[in-house]
Scaffold this active site. Structure first.
Site, PDB file in Angstrom:
ATOM      1  N   GLN A 338      -6.207   7.744   7.732  1.00 39.56           N
ATOM      2  CA  GLN A 338      -6.353   9.201   7.896  1.00 39.56           C
ATOM      3  C   GLN A 338      -7.795   9.640   7.608  1.00 39.56           C
ATOM      4  OE1 GLN A 338      -3.732  10.510   9.073  1.00 39.56           O
ATOM      5  NE2 GLN A 338      -4.362  12.643   9.191  1.00 39.56           N
ATOM      6  N   GLU A 367       9.351 -11.257  -0.399  1.00 45.29           N
ATOM      7  CA  GLU A 367       9.574 -11.386  -1.863  1.00 45.29           C
ATOM      8  C   GLU A 367      10.511 -10.291  -2.347  1.00 45.29           C
ATOM      9  OE1 GLU A 367       8.172 -14.016  -2.787  1.00 45.29           O
ATOM     10  OE2 GLU A 367       6.319 -14.217  -1.630  1.00 45.29           O
ATOM     11  N   SER A 370      11.665  -3.527  -0.492  1.00 47.43           N
ATOM     12  CA  SER A 370      11.631  -2.417  -1.455  1.00 47.43           C
ATOM     13  C   SER A 370      13.044  -1.991  -1.847  1.00 47.43           C
ATOM     14  CB  SER A 370      10.890  -1.221  -0.848  1.00 47.43           C
ATOM     15  OG  SER A 370       9.528  -1.545  -0.720  1.00 47.43           O
TER      16      SER A 370
END
Ligand SMILES: Cc1cc2nc3c(=O)[nH]c(=O)nc-3n(C[C@H](O)[C@H](O)[C@H](O)COP(=O)(O)OP(=O)(O)OC[C@H]3O[C@@H](n4cnc5c(N)ncnc54)[C@H](O)[C@@H]3O)c2cc1C
Length: 386
Positions: A338, A367, A370
């Site tokens: 941005q 891994e 989330s």
């Protein structure tokens, strides 16, 4: 825990020099060729980057968790491919051997992984076994004639196309579903029945090869069983992944620091309406948010690393580190694009920012996604862990 501050400082300085003088100038070349040139890999070997987490008695640096996190924050300030090249050796491709290998397995593999002579990888994920590794595990290893015969497919395995030794989890008791029905094996390339696929075409991390691994009647001796005892596969893999989660959290922090540096440089020099864009308060807000979140991640990671080095149980904390740092890095990458405006979207103008934006997207997926970490954290909290 930092054992010797001056020794650690020397390691951090040499790593920083490698990042600034070798890795960053070669990022575009690595992306274009989709591989790291061998002379650079040799330099990484000479610097000892493959053996950071491997004990000193096997030729590694034996870094403590805190030292490893600080070193990771340096090596990860360039394209992710560089640290992914050595990251399976000083991470998931060696950790199960360090934690649970027999004396013979440690002697055979750790010195060669530490030097970078061999490349290791961890093959866990399968087409039907992602987040639900244990429930979905379909690769089988059937006892036969003094050994085991493996059949199955592993998917998305980092460094599989170039790996020499594969740490592989398979189900040794196909009638059962629990952890004790799984076993981890150490299998070398060249073993008949083991082959690797063409590298996946990824959206980022060019130069870091990832592929499927196939087992077709792959016969291995009993001495391939990690630790020599079947039935402990899931426990070994989880021990590796728990260490890897804090490792990865620190590897999410370096790219965020680099992205903020790139954003600051652009904010100082890019002028609009007669001013540097850094003078606009809405741009300043994005810069401030990046800095605050990077420092929050860094503090959480280093606090957790120190607890781990003191021998405390950090199962909750490593999930928090991995979840927060990977999401933080994604937000910082998005703000960097941005702040760069159109340059952030154009690879030929924006340089590292668009490349890192694509590179770091993976951090929220592997891994433990989330969502899996959110579930872990909540589950532990509800159990009374704090
Ligand atoms: C480039 C790359 C490199 C990798 N390297 C390795 C490696 O070296 N070794 C290895 O073994 N694996 C590796 N992986 C695999 C990686 O760890 C998995 O992709 C990851 O665990 C997610 O599994 P999945 O892709 O099957 O997604 P899934 O498990 O199918 O998940 C898909 C979506 O569903 C959500 N979801 C799934 N289950 C739940 C649930 N119970 N509750 C809420 N949401 C849920 C997930 O969060 C996600 O959003 C790699 C992957 C990639 C892409």
């Amino acid at each position: 825990m930092i054992r010797d501050p001056s020794r650690l400082e020397a390691l951090l300085v040499s790593t920083r020099r490698f990042v600034c003088e070798t890795a960053i100038p070669n990022e575009a070349l690595v992306e274009e060729r989709d591989e790291i040139p061998e002379p650079i890999v040799d330099e990484m070997r000479r610097l000892g980057l493959f053996g950071w987490s491997i004990p000193e008695e096997y030729g590694g640096a034996g870094l403590t968790t805190e030292e490893l996190c600080l070193a990771n924050m340096e090596i990860s300030r360039c394209s992710v491919a560089f640290r992914a090249r050595c990251g399976t050796n000083t991470g998931i491709g060696a950790e199960a051997i360090i934690q649970d290998g027999t004396a013979e397995q440690k002697r055979t593999y750790l010195p060669r992984l530490a030097s970078g002579e061999m490349t290791g990888c961890l093959a866990v994920t399968e087409p039907g076994a992602g987040s639900d590794l244990l429930g979905g595990l379909a690769t089988t290893a059937v006892e036969d004639d003094g050994g085991f015969v493996l059949n199955g497919t592993k998917r998305y395995i980092t460094n599989a196309p170039i790996a020499d030794v594969f740490t592989v989890i398979a189900r040794t008791d196909p009638g059962k579903h629990g952890a004790s029905s799984t076993t981890t094996f150490l299998i070398e390339r060249g073993t008949p029945g083991l082959s690797t696929g063409k590298p996946h075409k990824k959206m980022g991390q060019e130069g870091s090869p990832v592929s499927e691994v196939y087992f077709e009647n792959c016969r291995v001796p009993n001495s391939s069983v990690l630790g020599g005892v079947p039935g402990r596969g899931f426990a070994s893999v989880m021990k590796s992944l728990n260490k890897q989660r804090i490792n990865l959290a620190s590897l999410c922090t370096g790219p965020a620091i680099r992205l903020l540096d790139e954003s600051l440089a652009h904010a100082r020099t890019r002028r609009q309406s007669g001013k540097a864009i850094g003078e606009f308060q809405l741009v300043q807000a994005m810069l401030a948010d990046c800095k605050v979140e990077i420092e929050a991640a860094r503090a959480l990671i280093l606090d957790t690393a120190r607890k781990r080095d003191r021998g405390e149980d950090v199962t909750l904390e490593v999930s928090m580190c991995k979840y927060y740092a990977s999401e933080m890095c994604g937000r910082v990458a998005d703000r960097a694009v941005q702040i760069l405006g159109g340059a952030g979207y154009c690879e030929d103008i924006g340089g590292a920012v668009p490349r890192l934006y694509r590179d770091v997207r993976l951090f929220r997926l592997y891994e433990g996604t989330s969502q899996i970490h959110q579930l872990n954290i909540a589950k532990l909290l509800l159990k009374g862990v704090s």
